[in-house]
Design an enzyme around this catalytic site. Structure first.
Site, PDB file in Angstrom:
ATOM      1  N   ASN A   9       0.870  -1.176   0.000  1.00 43.95           N
ATOM      2  CA  ASN A   9       0.000   0.000   0.000  1.00 43.95           C
ATOM      3  C   ASN A   9       0.908   1.229   0.000  1.00 43.95           C
ATOM      4  O   ASN A   9       1.499   1.559   1.015  1.00 43.95           O
ATOM      5  CB  ASN A   9      -0.889  -0.038   1.251  1.00 43.95           C
ATOM      6  CG  ASN A   9      -1.712   1.222   1.400  1.00 43.95           C
ATOM      7  OD1 ASN A   9      -1.824   2.027   0.480  1.00 43.95           O
ATOM      8  ND2 ASN A   9      -2.296   1.399   2.585  1.00 43.95           N
ATOM      9  N   LYS A  11       0.174   4.301  -0.319  1.00 44.41           N
ATOM     10  CA  LYS A  11      -0.423   5.510   0.284  1.00 44.41           C
ATOM     11  C   LYS A  11      -0.153   6.716  -0.616  1.00 44.41           C
ATOM     12  O   LYS A  11      -0.067   6.562  -1.833  1.00 44.41           O
ATOM     13  CB  LYS A  11       0.087   5.693   1.715  1.00 44.41           C
ATOM     14  CG  LYS A  11      -0.061   4.407   2.528  1.00 44.41           C
ATOM     15  CD  LYS A  11       0.190   4.569   3.990  1.00 44.41           C
ATOM     16  CE  LYS A  11      -0.005   3.215   4.680  1.00 44.41           C
ATOM     17  NZ  LYS A  11       0.146   3.277   6.135  1.00 44.41           N
ATOM     18  N   HIS A  97      -9.211   1.166   4.869  1.00 43.64           N
ATOM     19  CA  HIS A  97      -7.935   1.358   5.554  1.00 43.64           C
ATOM     20  C   HIS A  97      -8.132   2.301   6.745  1.00 43.64           C
ATOM     21  O   HIS A  97      -8.922   3.241   6.676  1.00 43.64           O
ATOM     22  CB  HIS A  97      -6.883   1.931   4.588  1.00 43.64           C
ATOM     23  CG  HIS A  97      -5.517   1.907   5.183  1.00 43.64           C
ATOM     24  ND1 HIS A  97      -5.082   2.882   6.044  1.00 43.64           N
ATOM     25  CD2 HIS A  97      -4.509   0.998   5.091  1.00 43.64           C
ATOM     26  CE1 HIS A  97      -3.853   2.585   6.439  1.00 43.64           C
ATOM     27  NE2 HIS A  97      -3.486   1.439   5.877  1.00 43.64           N
ATOM     28  N   GLU A  99      -6.519   4.690   7.829  1.00 43.29           N
ATOM     29  CA  GLU A  99      -6.314   6.124   7.546  1.00 43.29           C
ATOM     30  C   GLU A  99      -7.555   6.714   6.875  1.00 43.29           C
ATOM     31  O   GLU A  99      -7.895   7.878   7.104  1.00 43.29           O
ATOM     32  CB  GLU A  99      -5.056   6.309   6.677  1.00 43.29           C
ATOM     33  CG  GLU A  99      -3.793   6.099   7.509  1.00 43.29           C
ATOM     34  CD  GLU A  99      -2.620   5.513   6.739  1.00 43.29           C
ATOM     35  OE1 GLU A  99      -2.592   5.600   5.505  1.00 43.29           O
ATOM     36  OE2 GLU A  99      -1.716   4.947   7.393  1.00 43.29           O
ATOM     37  N   GLU A 169      -5.523  -5.175  10.472  1.00 37.15           N
ATOM     38  CA  GLU A 169      -4.469  -4.196  10.717  1.00 37.15           C
ATOM     39  C   GLU A 169      -4.741  -3.480  12.038  1.00 37.15           C
ATOM     40  O   GLU A 169      -5.502  -2.508  12.074  1.00 37.15           O
ATOM     41  CB  GLU A 169      -4.431  -3.159   9.593  1.00 37.15           C
ATOM     42  CG  GLU A 169      -4.145  -3.743   8.232  1.00 37.15           C
ATOM     43  CD  GLU A 169      -3.520  -2.708   7.309  1.00 37.15           C
ATOM     44  OE1 GLU A 169      -2.401  -2.940   6.850  1.00 37.15           O
ATOM     45  OE2 GLU A 169      -4.147  -1.667   7.065  1.00 37.15           O
ATOM     46  N   GLY A 175       2.456   1.978  10.792  1.00 38.63           N
ATOM     47  CA  GLY A 175       3.409   3.077  10.649  1.00 38.63           C
ATOM     48  C   GLY A 175       4.101   3.450  11.947  1.00 38.63           C
ATOM     49  O   GLY A 175       4.766   4.474  12.042  1.00 38.63           O
ATOM     50  N   SER A 215       3.447  -2.486  10.278  1.00 39.81           N
ATOM     51  CA  SER A 215       4.898  -2.558  10.485  1.00 39.81           C
ATOM     52  C   SER A 215       5.513  -3.924  10.153  1.00 39.81           C
ATOM     53  O   SER A 215       6.401  -4.403  10.856  1.00 39.81           O
ATOM     54  CB  SER A 215       5.263  -2.141  11.910  1.00 39.81           C
ATOM     55  OG  SER A 215       4.839  -0.814  12.151  1.00 39.81           O
TER      56      SER A 215
END
Ligand code: PGA
Length: 252
Positions: A9, A11, A97, A99, A169, A175, A215
């Site tokens: 991904n 991003k 996701h 985010e 996730e 991250g 991660s």
């Protein structure tokens, strides 16, 4: 048998030039290995999808979008529909996701609509979900995950799950450099499979590919992917570096 997937991904990273370069590097590296049952996917930004699809033709590399709007078309400034993704050759879309949920207010109810629109257009969905740190600290991670699945996916019939990949996730691991331990990932993946078996049936639960994201790096991929219910990874940061991404693919 379910497939293994390593999906990058990207991003909001990589302009056109960087996209071309990274695609070329990944194509070259995966050519060297026997992928067997492993699929390798990258998800560039919308503007670079057409170029990425074109450049990955005649290779095993697949291209996914990072998001999609639920409507067919219309006055939704700045949005992209399933049909548009398909028209440039994209076959897979990442939805939900964390985010998107955190910064763009996407709820499970909205995601249910997006999932419906994607499936109606024969796009495969990589559906992301996972608990926040407070949930994990309070021991509520399973309840949170179950509720996300329930609201966003459990209106579907069992057949639909042939076109859905799940990506667990935990938000606290994305991250942050902090990974769920391989055992934490395995426990949650087993719980997800059990939840699917209860809602549908054992065959459906067994057939769904469940990725871990948060991660994943070359130094922990092998151990995480070694767990029986972990079928691969959704990779953020490490997918931007061709050597790291390749090392993660190679971890299978
Ligand atoms: P990360 O991101 O690998 O950088 O933690 C994972 C993701 O956001 O899917």
């Amino acid at each position: 048998m379910r497939k293994h997937i390593v999906a990058g991904n990207w991003k909001m990273n990589n302009d056109l030039k960087a996209t071309k370069k990274l695609i070329k590097q990944i194509k070259k590296s995966i050519k060297k290995i026997e992928l067997n049952t492993t699929r390798v996917i990258v998800a560039p930004t919308f503007v670079n999808l057409a170029s990425a699809v074109k450049r990955s033709k005649k290779s095993k590399l697949e291209v996914a979008a990072q998001n999609m709007h639920q409507a067919k078309h219309g006055a939704y400034t700045g949005e992209v529909s399933a049909e548009m993704l398909k028209s440039v050759g994209v076959k897979t879309v990442i939805l939900g996701h964390s985010e998107r949920r955190a910064y763009f207010g996407e709820t499970d109810e909205l995601l249910a609509e997006k999932v419906n629109a994607a499936l109606a257009n024969k796009l495969e969905v990589i559906f992301c979900f996972g608990e926040e740190l407070e949930d994990r600290k309070a021991g509520n991670q399973e309840a949170v995950v179950e509720s996300q699945l329930n609201k966003a996916l459990f209106h579907l019939d069992a057949e639909a799950f042939r076109h859905i990949v799940l990506a667990y996730e935990p938000v606290w691991a994305i991250g942050t450099g902090e990974t769920a331990t391989p055992d934490q990932a395995q426990d949650m993946h087993a719980f997800i499979r059990k939840t699917l078996a209860n809602k549908y049936d054992a065959d459906t639960a067994d057939g769904v590919t469940i990725l871990y994201g948060g991660s994943v790096k070359p130094n922990n991929a092998k151990e995480i992917f070694g767990k029986p219910d972990v079928d691969g990874g959704l990779i953020g940061g490490a997918s931007l570096n061709p050597e790291d991404f390749f090392a993660i693919v190679n971890a299978f």
